[in-house]
Each structure stands twice: as C-alpha cells, then as structure tokens.
Write a protein that holds these residues in place. Structure first.
Motif, mmCIF file in Angstrom:
data_model
loop_
_atom_site.group_PDB
_atom_site.id
_atom_site.type_symbol
_atom_site.label_atom_id
_atom_site.label_comp_id
_atom_site.label_asym_id
_atom_site.label_seq_id
_atom_site.Cartn_x
_atom_site.Cartn_y
_atom_site.Cartn_z
ATOM 1 N N VAL A 89 0.300 -1.517 -0.163
ATOM 2 C CA VAL A 89 0.911 0.043 -0.076
ATOM 3 C C VAL A 89 0.399 1.430 -0.083
ATOM 4 C CG1 VAL A 89 -1.789 1.479 1.304
ATOM 5 C CG2 VAL A 89 -1.972 -1.674 1.311
ATOM 6 N N ASN A 90 0.520 2.553 -0.693
ATOM 7 C CA ASN A 90 1.770 2.855 -1.065
ATOM 8 C C ASN A 90 0.861 4.664 -1.013
ATOM 9 O OD1 ASN A 90 0.209 4.054 -3.800
ATOM 10 N ND2 ASN A 90 2.465 4.068 -4.578
ATOM 11 N N LEU A 91 -0.500 4.313 -0.983
ATOM 12 C CA LEU A 91 -1.285 5.311 -0.882
ATOM 13 C C LEU A 91 -2.369 5.336 0.848
ATOM 14 C CD1 LEU A 91 -2.718 8.076 -1.862
ATOM 15 C CD2 LEU A 91 -4.787 6.190 -2.855
ATOM 16 N N PHE A 92 -2.443 6.895 1.025
ATOM 17 C CA PHE A 92 -2.745 6.976 2.712
ATOM 18 C C PHE A 92 -3.407 8.449 2.641
ATOM 19 C CE2 PHE A 92 1.437 4.216 3.494
ATOM 20 C CZ PHE A 92 0.809 3.741 4.007
ATOM 21 N N ASP A 93 -4.560 8.225 3.303
ATOM 22 C CA ASP A 93 -5.072 9.650 3.035
ATOM 23 C C ASP A 93 -6.149 10.060 4.248
ATOM 24 O OD1 ASP A 93 -7.289 11.231 1.369
ATOM 25 O OD2 ASP A 93 -8.505 9.692 2.975
ATOM 26 N N THR A 94 -6.618 11.205 4.282
ATOM 27 C CA THR A 94 -6.533 11.986 5.835
ATOM 28 C C THR A 94 -7.341 13.254 5.497
ATOM 29 O OG1 THR A 94 -5.772 12.611 8.080
ATOM 30 C CG2 THR A 94 -4.268 13.042 5.982
ATOM 31 N N ALA A 95 -7.331 14.638 6.156
ATOM 32 C CA ALA A 95 -8.064 15.850 6.068
ATOM 33 C C ALA A 95 -8.151 16.305 7.162
ATOM 34 C CB ALA A 95 -9.483 14.873 5.692
ATOM 35 N N GLU A 96 -7.770 17.692 7.025
ATOM 36 C CA GLU A 96 -7.577 18.452 8.214
ATOM 37 C C GLU A 96 -8.830 18.092 8.784
ATOM 38 O OE1 GLU A 96 -8.042 22.419 6.644
ATOM 39 O OE2 GLU A 96 -10.112 22.281 5.936
ATOM 40 N N VAL A 97 -9.990 17.718 8.814
ATOM 41 C CA VAL A 97 -11.373 17.660 9.851
ATOM 42 C C VAL A 97 -11.468 16.534 10.580
ATOM 43 C CG1 VAL A 97 -12.910 16.425 7.996
ATOM 44 C CG2 VAL A 97 -14.034 17.681 9.857
ATOM 45 N N TYR A 98 -10.143 15.317 10.180
ATOM 46 C CA TYR A 98 -10.078 14.255 10.978
ATOM 47 C C TYR A 98 -9.910 14.458 12.185
ATOM 48 C CZ TYR A 98 -11.280 11.828 6.751
ATOM 49 O OH TYR A 98 -12.192 11.667 4.551
ATOM 50 N N ALA A 99 -11.013 13.880 13.527
ATOM 51 C CA ALA A 99 -10.514 14.092 14.404
ATOM 52 C C ALA A 99 -10.217 15.353 15.280
ATOM 53 C CB ALA A 99 -9.750 13.171 14.837
ATOM 54 N N SER A 100 -10.677 15.809 13.798
ATOM 55 C CA SER A 100 -10.045 18.348 13.638
ATOM 56 C C SER A 100 -8.725 17.861 14.029
ATOM 57 C CB SER A 100 -10.430 18.340 15.974
ATOM 58 O OG SER A 100 -11.955 18.693 16.109
ATOM 59 N N GLY A 101 -8.185 17.705 12.993
ATOM 60 C CA GLY A 101 -6.861 17.816 12.921
ATOM 61 C C GLY A 101 -5.550 16.540 13.224
ATOM 62 N N LYS A 102 -6.285 15.350 14.452
ATOM 63 C CA LYS A 102 -5.132 14.718 15.043
ATOM 64 C C LYS A 102 -4.799 13.485 14.411
ATOM 65 C CE LYS A 102 -7.297 16.235 19.513
ATOM 66 N NZ LYS A 102 -7.842 14.905 21.032
ATOM 67 N N ALA A 103 -5.762 13.067 13.099
ATOM 68 C CA ALA A 103 -4.877 12.474 12.182
ATOM 69 C C ALA A 103 -4.233 12.411 11.636
ATOM 70 C CB ALA A 103 -6.821 11.629 11.564
#
Length: 402
Positions: free
Chosen positions: A116-130
C-alpha cells in the motif's frame, strides 16, 4: 513552435518508410519534400504519420501492474502519471480517535509492507489529530518520501468563518496547517472536500494551481463534487491555462453505485478524471456487523454517528441485510469473506484508481487486502448474479442508447 519527437524504436524502424512517404510530396508551405530536403515539413509529416499510427496504443502507460513481492496492484490516478496502489488506507474515524497511536502505526506498517503506497487523511479528521498521528508515524518509520502518496482534504479547518470553505485564503492557509501537522514539505494530492457555493470556481482553481506551483502539492482533486461541478473546474482550468483536477473521491459500495458507474466513467474518458472511492463496506453494513443488533464498540454506536444507526435500523437497511445474505452465499462459493468480495467488486469498476480502506486493527486490514486475490474470480457471470440480487445497477448513457 518547436516539435520534438521521442527517439522510440518504432520511430527508428519507420523512419525510412516515412521518408519515402514524404518524398516528392507537395507540402502545406508550397514546396516539395525530397530526400534530404525541407526537413521541417518532413518532420511534421513524420510526426503526423506516427501519431495516426500509434494513437490506439497511446494509453499503454495506463496498464495495471502487479508487484512480484507483495501482489499489490498499481494503477494510474485517473489519466495522470501518478501510480497508486489499488487499495489505499484511509484515516477517517480511526486515526487520532477510535484507535491508539500504537495500533495506527501497526496498521500503517503492515499496509506499507504489503504494497500500500496511498494514505488518505483530512484537516477535519479528529480535528486535525489524524494528520498529527499520520505525520508522527511517517517520521518515526523513516520511509523515503518518494515511496508513498499522501492525500489530504480541505474545507472544514476551524470554527472561524475564514477557517472553512474553499476561499483562496483557506485553501492556502488550510494546506499550510495540514503540512505542519503532517510534518511534510508537500502532499501528493490536495482534495476540495465538497463544493463551496460562496467561492467562485475560478478562485478555487487558481488557488489549487497556486499551491501546486508553490510545491505544496503535486496534484489536486475533488471530493463529493457533481459531474457538472467537476466539468466546470476543468473548463475554467483550460480557459485560463490553470491546472485541472485529476481525481474525484466518491462513496462507492454495493448499495451506492450511480455516481461511480454511470457518471464518472464519462469524465474519465473525456477529461481523464479518475475515481478514488471510500466506504467499500458501507461503514460496516456489508460485513454483517449490524445484522442482529448494534455492537457497543461499532461505529453506529459512537457519538456523532446517529445517522448510521438510523440507516442500519431503517426499513431500507433491513432490506439490504436480506440481500446481503444472498451475496454472502456467493462469497462462500468463492471461498472468501463478504468483505473481500465487496472490496473486489469495487476494484473491478472502470476508472476506479484506488479503493480506500478504513480499518481499526491489523486483522481487518489483512482480510481486506485479500480482496486482490478475489478480483480474478469476479467473472461477468458472477457480476451479473450480484447485480440480479442487488437490483440497483445504474443505466449508463451507452446502455440507454442501445
């Protein structure tokens, strides 16, 4: 305008025949091309000939490849040159909230080891903790930055009016904040995490172009945008010589099919937009987790997921559970789990570059990664059988014409 021709084996072999084709032929500039004469017109003719001869083979770089070491399959992100693993790891709900940082690291390590070479996140996930958790793991593991792909999404960045939306201000400041939390110099893809009626499309596209030109991102994409909105962004980019989006993030699973199967394929063929899909197991619904009741540690039992609880317990949810029992019988016949069948079913769809997995432990991850071995078993007959059970296959324009 200067024209350059790649010195390919095909061009070298066909050069002599192409010269004969151009020999003693009147050109658009009024002269006659002879062997050794009027090189510029001869070059143009050779280029035109080669393009017409090679055009059916141009998408050769879009072919799927398989790693010999891990068995992971890699695809182009849409029709861009970025190669991503067909299965990616998402951090929604899990990282920075539902699971410990230690478990998150174990999951990422196993995922990376399996290709796996793709990792996805977002600024809103866990209020930035992700993003913080993801960044800490990457730094601790010491992986080469060139060996993996990080994507993040911008829209909900804070409580202030200027900390959300897709204004130029928030796109730039929001991405800078994400990069600080991730401890990275750039992300590979920045997604607009929904459309913003308060921000002009030209402003959005210009801001995305700016962060790419500044080296803060490599590509940009959309998430939960309609086909019309994506086409508008593409048109604006072409009109003003800006950078268009390359990918749409969309929900896709057995009970959510229309967008990915009926709308995005047309965008894929017309403008090269790929699909990065999420929630292949419909938040656990497809695994049978909610067949009898709602487990205490499940997502539907979490605060803020009342919508999922209502969906599971609704009349439609019960009908879906009935259909899933028949799908489960097919999975047993193929000697795989329902989850593996569901993920493989997503992977078989045209234009899907990668399916994002959401897991809370290593065992779930390994099970879902096994879907790659199930994919070859999804014959047209099996797909047709699943369609018959679900009864929700969308009608494409091509089918409508026939």
């Amino acid at each position: 305008m200067q024209v350059s021709i790649a010195c390919t084996e095909h061009n070298l072999k066909s050069r002599s025949s192409d010269d004969r084709l151009c020999s003693n032929r009147p050109t658009s500039c009024g002269s006659t091309v002879t062997n050794g004469g009027h090189a510029k017109c001869r070059t143009t003719a050779v280029l035109t000939h080669n393009l017409s001869q090679n055009s059916p083979q141009l998408p050769i770089y879009l072919k799927e490849s398989t790693s010999r070491g891990t068995g992971m399959k890699y695809r182009n992100l849409g029709k861009s040159g970025l190669r991503v693993s067909c299965l990616g790891l998402g951090t929604w709900v899990t990282f920075g909230s539902q699971i410990s940082d230690e478990m998150a690291e174990n999951i990422m390590a196993v995922a990376f080891e399996h290709g796996v070479n793709l990792f996805d996140t977002a600024e809103v996930y866990a209020s930035g903790k992700a993003e913080v958790t993801l960044g800490n793991i990457i730094k601790k593991r010491g992986w080469r930055r060139s060996s993996f792909v990080i994507t993040t999404k911008i829209y909900w960045g804070g409580q202030a009016e200027t900390e959300r939306g897709l204004s130029r201000k928030h796109i730039i400041e929001g991405l800078k904040g994400s990069l600080e939390r991730l401890q990275l110099d750039y992300v590979d893809i920045i997604f607009a995490n929904r459309t913003d009626a308060n921000s002009p499309m030209e402003e959005i596209v210009r801001a995305m172009t700016y962060v790419i030109n500044q080296g803060m991102a490599m590509y940009w994409g959309t998430s939960r945008w309609s086909s019309m909105e994506i086409m508008e962004a593409y048109s604006v980019a072409r009109q003003f010589n800006l950078i268009p989006p390359v990918c749409e993030q969309a929900e896709y699973h057995l009970f959510q099919r229309d967008k990915v199967e009926a709308q995005l394929p047309e965008l894929y063929h017309k403008i090269g937009i790929g699909a990065m899909t999420w929630s292949p197991l419909a938040c656990g619904l497809i695994t049978g987790k909610y067949e009898d009741s709602i487990p205490e540690n499940s997502r539907a039992a979490l605060k803020g997921y009342q919508w999922l609880k209502e969906k599971v317990t609704s009349e439609e949810g019960r009908r879906q559970q009935t259909k899933l029992k028949e799908v489960h019988a097919i999975a047993e016949r193929l000697n795989c789990s329902t989850a593996q069948l569901a993920v493989a079913w997503c992977l078989r769809s045209e234009g899907v570059s990668s399916v994002l997995l959401g897991v809370s432990n290593v065992e779930q991850l390994l099970e879902n990664l096994g879907s790659i071995q199930v994919l070859p078993q999804l014959t047209p007959q099996t797909i047709s059988e699943i369609d018959g059970i679900l009864g929700n296959k969308p009608h494409t324009k091509k089918e409508s014409r026939s």
